[in-house]
Design an enzyme around this catalytic site. Structure first.
Site, PDB file in Angstrom:
ATOM      1  N   LYS A 109    -130.101-107.669 -13.049  1.00 26.80           N
ATOM      2  CA  LYS A 109    -130.533-108.470 -11.896  1.00 26.80           C
ATOM      3  C   LYS A 109    -130.469-107.615 -10.638  1.00 26.80           C
ATOM      4  O   LYS A 109    -129.766-106.611 -10.591  1.00 26.80           O
ATOM      5  CB  LYS A 109    -129.612-109.674 -11.747  1.00 26.80           C
ATOM      6  CG  LYS A 109    -129.714-110.605 -12.949  1.00 26.80           C
ATOM      7  CD  LYS A 109    -129.424-112.035 -12.599  1.00 26.80           C
ATOM      8  CE  LYS A 109    -129.531-112.940 -13.805  1.00 26.80           C
ATOM      9  NZ  LYS A 109    -130.898-113.373 -14.104  1.00 26.80           N
ATOM     10  N   LYS A 138    -143.896-115.856 -24.638  1.00 31.09           N
ATOM     11  CA  LYS A 138    -144.736-115.201 -23.622  1.00 31.09           C
ATOM     12  C   LYS A 138    -145.974-114.619 -24.299  1.00 31.09           C
ATOM     13  O   LYS A 138    -145.867-113.971 -25.349  1.00 31.09           O
ATOM     14  CB  LYS A 138    -143.957-114.069 -22.936  1.00 31.09           C
ATOM     15  CG  LYS A 138    -142.832-114.571 -22.030  1.00 31.09           C
ATOM     16  CD  LYS A 138    -142.157-113.427 -21.326  1.00 31.09           C
ATOM     17  CE  LYS A 138    -140.907-113.884 -20.607  1.00 31.09           C
ATOM     18  NZ  LYS A 138    -141.132-114.498 -19.304  1.00 31.09           N
ATOM     19  N   HIS A 189    -133.057-112.019 -25.607  1.00 33.63           N
ATOM     20  CA  HIS A 189    -134.401-111.547 -25.250  1.00 33.63           C
ATOM     21  C   HIS A 189    -134.623-110.069 -25.610  1.00 33.63           C
ATOM     22  O   HIS A 189    -135.617-109.715 -26.239  1.00 33.63           O
ATOM     23  CB  HIS A 189    -134.655-111.726 -23.754  1.00 33.63           C
ATOM     24  CG  HIS A 189    -134.412-113.116 -23.256  1.00 33.63           C
ATOM     25  ND1 HIS A 189    -134.758-114.229 -23.977  1.00 33.63           N
ATOM     26  CD2 HIS A 189    -133.845-113.578 -22.102  1.00 33.63           C
ATOM     27  CE1 HIS A 189    -134.430-115.318 -23.282  1.00 33.63           C
ATOM     28  NE2 HIS A 189    -133.866-114.944 -22.149  1.00 33.63           N
ATOM     29  N   HIS A 246    -137.253-117.962 -25.047  1.00 29.22           N
ATOM     30  CA  HIS A 246    -138.561-118.172 -24.413  1.00 29.22           C
ATOM     31  C   HIS A 246    -139.372-116.883 -24.308  1.00 29.22           C
ATOM     32  O   HIS A 246    -140.578-116.921 -24.115  1.00 29.22           O
ATOM     33  CB  HIS A 246    -138.431-118.887 -23.065  1.00 29.22           C
ATOM     34  CG  HIS A 246    -137.983-118.017 -21.942  1.00 29.22           C
ATOM     35  ND1 HIS A 246    -136.679-117.696 -21.727  1.00 29.22           N
ATOM     36  CD2 HIS A 246    -138.682-117.391 -20.959  1.00 29.22           C
ATOM     37  CE1 HIS A 246    -136.582-116.921 -20.661  1.00 29.22           C
ATOM     38  NE2 HIS A 246    -137.782-116.713 -20.171  1.00 29.22           N
TER      39      HIS A 246
HETATM   40  C1  BG6 Z   1    -133.064-116.559 -18.960  1.00 28.34           C
HETATM   41  C2  BG6 Z   1    -131.801-116.065 -18.318  1.00 28.34           C
HETATM   42  O1  BG6 Z   1    -132.891-116.715 -20.336  1.00 28.34           O
HETATM   43  O2  BG6 Z   1    -134.107-115.640 -18.720  1.00 28.34           O
HETATM   44  C3  BG6 Z   1    -131.985-115.827 -16.834  1.00 28.34           C
HETATM   45  O3  BG6 Z   1    -130.763-117.021 -18.509  1.00 28.34           O
HETATM   46  C4  BG6 Z   1    -133.172-114.913 -16.607  1.00 28.34           C
HETATM   47  O4  BG6 Z   1    -130.818-115.258 -16.259  1.00 28.34           O
HETATM   48  C5  BG6 Z   1    -134.391-115.436 -17.353  1.00 28.34           C
HETATM   49  O5  BG6 Z   1    -133.421-114.883 -15.214  1.00 28.34           O
HETATM   50  C6  BG6 Z   1    -135.524-114.447 -17.275  1.00 28.34           C
HETATM   51  O6  BG6 Z   1    -136.684-115.044 -17.778  1.00 28.34           O
HETATM   52  P1  BG6 Z   1    -138.116-114.613 -17.260  1.00 28.34           P
HETATM   53  O7  BG6 Z   1    -139.057-115.388 -18.125  1.00 28.34           O
HETATM   54  O8  BG6 Z   1    -138.190-114.964 -15.811  1.00 28.34           O
HETATM   55  O9  BG6 Z   1    -138.189-113.135 -17.462  1.00 28.34           O
END
Ligand code: BG6
Length: 484
Positions: A334, A176, A234, A172
């Protein structure tokens, strides 16, 4: 164009937190083709009406989502249907098939938002029921496997049922708007390209910091950890976007070919660089935004002597002519000091100093990804305050804030990606070879950790991670932005 979107895991977290809000936004913005059905699938015993009201009430719990306007929601809810299914039962796929056959939509999207253990079976059963038609697209959420072998096994099963152009693997972060602007910055503008290389760039830093902990996902996180959850996907996708060569065009494979080359060029791991260039951490109790929070080991579902990492910092290089010798640092975790994702491109200092400048300060381009979305260009200029000394320079910055420039109602990541699936655009999705290459690269780190007695280094919640991450970058003579 008519479409049916089947949402396996239709009552799950991802469905109501991200997918339904994304679809609702697309609907509100008039982007969702009018002639569509969204068919939630789960084991629950729900009627269509009950499913609609479940989604409506859950919307209210979604962070940042306003209570939907009842009229607007009622119109959106008209698209929602529900089919009860046990994903291991062939007969249930036949029932789904009957629902789809009611109208034979132009496009059928099957979104597998279930536990990853069900991906393989679901794909096999879809094929066994003959639902893998040429107009079907399958969407798979991460994590796709927990190592190279399991990822390959899933990809092999998926390949048995679908051709690669039917498969949409979601990361995802690629959806963005800020990440798309990174592509626009690099390949829609000629300004930076001549500078985008080892001769002018000293190092690049990618930070994805979260202030949240593992929330209710302790049990999931125990078997996942930050390397698999954030770095393998990511962070490496961001590294590809910042480091790749210009693609020959904007087609999916042209982009994905270049990303793949970056992944293949990452310096291989050796016992020495594994111990010096990778830092893992785990949050201990601390305070975030002035509020005391427990440590990771005290989170529900987490073992009191867990060795799972909630933080990773690492250094790598892209071994090619453009980047040889330039360190790329990745840091993500985190319960850090704030929610902040950005990429810093640190340029080399002026080769010959005729002015005095603060030590260690050089030009810097900061690509802010979230929560801010924009660009900062850090320069050196002559301040107005010192009338005697015209030789001394001070840092200044040019700021571009995309949110205020383009307005706040920008397309969210899932809205964008879901529309791309419906329209059949693969640019922002990950190809199987990219994914496998990323697993191949992270696997030696996972293996090393298995045998490394050290374990993750504790850091207090609300800080920037273990001090070893600062020591790692300091060995190269650099520092993380908040420390410089
Ligand atoms: C997800 C992870 O893919 O991405 C999560 O599994 C993480 O642990 C999240 O919190 C972060 O996404 P974003 O869009 O909030 O930065």
């Amino acid at each position: 164009m008519s479409f049916d979107l089947v949402l396996f895991g239709g009552t799950g977290d991802l469905a109501w937190r991200k997918l339904m809000p994304g679809l609702f936004q697309a609907f509100r913005h008039g982007k969702l083709p009018a002639d569509g059905r969204i068919i939630g699938v789960a084991r629950d015993d729900l009627t269509d009406a009950q499913y609609r009201s479940l989604i409506e009430t859950r919307f209210e719990a979604v962070e940042g989502a306003k209570r939907p306007n009842p009229d607007e929601f009622a119109r959106f809810a008209g698209l929602l249907q529900f089919v009860r299914m046990d994903l291991s039962k062939p007969a249930d796929y036949a029932r789904l098939g009957a629902r789809l056959a009611e109208r034979n939509a132009d496009t059928v999207v099957m979104y597998v938002a279930t536990a990853p253990a069900l991906f393989g079976t679901t794909c096999e059963q879809i094929a066994a029921a003959g639902l893998n038609k040429p107009n079907t697209r399958i969407v798979l959420e991460k994590p796709l496997g927990h190592d190279l072998a399991s990822n390959r096994a899933i990809n092999a099963t998926v390949r048995g049922a679908f051709s690669e152009r039917q498969v949409f693997r979601i990361d995802h972060y690629l959806g963005k708007p800020s990440v798309q602007n990174l592509f626009a910055l690099r390949f829609g503008n000629a300004l930076f390209e001549p500078l985008w290389r080892r001769e002018t760039i000293a190092n690049i830093q990618i930070t994805i910091a979260e202030d949240l902990g593992v929330e209710k996902r302790g049990a999931f996180y125990e078997t996942t950890g930050t390397l698999r959850d954030m770095v393998q996907n990511h962070a490496l996708q961001l590294l590809c976007a910042i480091g790749m060569e210009p693609p020959i065009n904007a087609h999916a494979d042209a982009i994905r070919d270049e990303k793949l080359k970056v992944l293949r060029s990452l310096t291989p791991w050796t016992p020495q660089n594994l111990s010096q260039h990778v830092v893992r951490g785990q949050y201990a109790a601390g305070a975030v935004g002035g509020v005391a929070v427990p440590g990771y080991r005290a989170e529900p579902g987490v073992s009191p002597d867990s060795r799972t990492e909630t933080f990773v910092a690492l250094r790598t290089e892209i071994a090619n002519w453009r980047w040889a010798g330039v360190p790329f640092y990745i840091r993500t975790g985190k319960r850090l000091a704030g929610r902040d994702a950005h990429i810093e491109v640190n340029f080399r200092p002026a080769p010959h100093a005729i002015f005095t400048a603060p030590p260690g300060v050089a030009n810097r381009l900061v690509i802010n990804l979230q929560p801010k979305d924009g660009l900062e260009l850090h320069l050196l200029a002559q301040g107005q305050d010192d009338r005697r000394n015209t030789q001394s320079l001070a840092p200044v910055q040019l700021d571009l804030d995309f949110d205020s420039r383009f307005g706040l109602e920008r397309v969210g990541a899932y809205e964008r990606l879901l529309l791309d699936v419906i329209d059949g655009r693969l640019n922002l999705f990950v190809r199987s070879d990219e994914q496998e290459e990323a697993w191949r690269w992270v696997e030696p780190i996972l293996d090393f950790w298995q045998t490394d007695a050290q374990g993750p280094r504790p850091y207090a919640a609300g800080t920037w991670g273990p001090s070893a991450a600062s020591a790692m970058i300091a060995r190269d003579g650099y520092c993380w932005s908040e420390e410089c």
